[in-house]
Design an enzyme around this catalytic site. Structure first.
Site, PDB file in Angstrom:
ATOM      1  N   GLY A  59      20.140  -7.297  -4.603  1.00 15.88           N
ATOM      2  CA  GLY A  59      18.805  -6.702  -4.649  1.00 15.88           C
ATOM      3  C   GLY A  59      18.433  -6.185  -6.023  1.00 15.88           C
ATOM      4  O   GLY A  59      17.401  -5.539  -6.180  1.00 15.88           O
ATOM      5  N   CYS A  60      19.272  -6.464  -7.012  1.00 14.60           N
ATOM      6  CA  CYS A  60      18.962  -6.047  -8.375  1.00 14.60           C
ATOM      7  C   CYS A  60      18.558  -7.262  -9.196  1.00 14.60           C
ATOM      8  O   CYS A  60      19.086  -8.360  -8.998  1.00 14.60           O
ATOM      9  CB  CYS A  60      20.171  -5.379  -9.030  1.00 14.60           C
ATOM     10  SG  CYS A  60      20.568  -3.782  -8.318  1.00 14.60           S
ATOM     11  N   GLU A  61      17.627  -7.047 -10.100  1.00 13.19           N
ATOM     12  CA  GLU A  61      17.149  -8.097 -10.995  1.00 13.19           C
ATOM     13  C   GLU A  61      18.283  -8.617 -11.883  1.00 13.19           C
ATOM     14  O   GLU A  61      18.418  -9.806 -12.116  1.00 13.19           O
ATOM     15  CB  GLU A  61      16.039  -7.498 -11.855  1.00 13.19           C
ATOM     16  CG  GLU A  61      15.118  -8.482 -12.481  1.00 13.19           C
ATOM     17  CD  GLU A  61      13.954  -7.754 -13.134  1.00 13.19           C
ATOM     18  OE1 GLU A  61      14.029  -7.502 -14.344  1.00 13.19           O
ATOM     19  OE2 GLU A  61      12.968  -7.449 -12.429  1.00 13.19           O
TER      20      GLU A  61
END
Length: 146
Positions: A59-61
């Site tokens: 869920g992190c870029e």
């Protein structure tokens, strides 16, 4: 006992009070951006053997890894790394807030309020905010397991 390969200055030599003081001096977003990059440089890179899929946060870029160790005194050593400089800088703020705290103290921390106090809440993109939320959720999940 803190693992030598995961030691960092955040929460010990670098405290939230220091960060608040430093960030409040910076009025322009560009100055805060530079401070995040400077903070990211103070976080030692994790060894590759700790950059596992179990420690990677979804869920992190950017890629982000987060781990915890429960010390004998019931407080946590929290460590992490990211391949993005800004995200790594944001991670250092989280580490500063949670290092050497109990699971309950970590659960009670309002990280978004801390980012607000630092003047960062409205400056980071929605995708980075989502990533910060994912890091915080994972951290609270990891520390509630013990």
């Amino acid at each position: 006992m803190t693992n030598i390969t995961t030691q960092h200055p955040f929460g010990n030599e670098i405290t939230l009070d220091i960060l608040l003081n430093d960030f409040q001096k910076s009025k322009a977003w560009e100055e805060k951006y530079r401070q995040l990059i400077q903070l990211s440089r103070k976080l030692p890179a994790l060894p590759n053997e700790l950059k596992t899929s179990e420690k990677e946060i979804k869920g992190c870029e950017n890629k982000v890894w987060l781990g915890v160790e429960l010390n004998s005194d019931g407080k946590y050593h929290v460590y992490g790394d990211s391949d993005g400089r800004i995200v790594k800088g944001l991670l250092t703020i989280i580490l500063t807030a949670v290092e050497n705290k109990t699971a309950q103290e970590i659960a009670d921390i309002d990280m978004l309020a801390i980012f607000e106090q630092l003047g960062l809440a409205n400056q980071i993109s929605q995708s980075r905010t989502d990533g910060v939320n994912a890091i915080i959720a994972r951290l609270k999940s990891l520390t509630s397991q013990y």
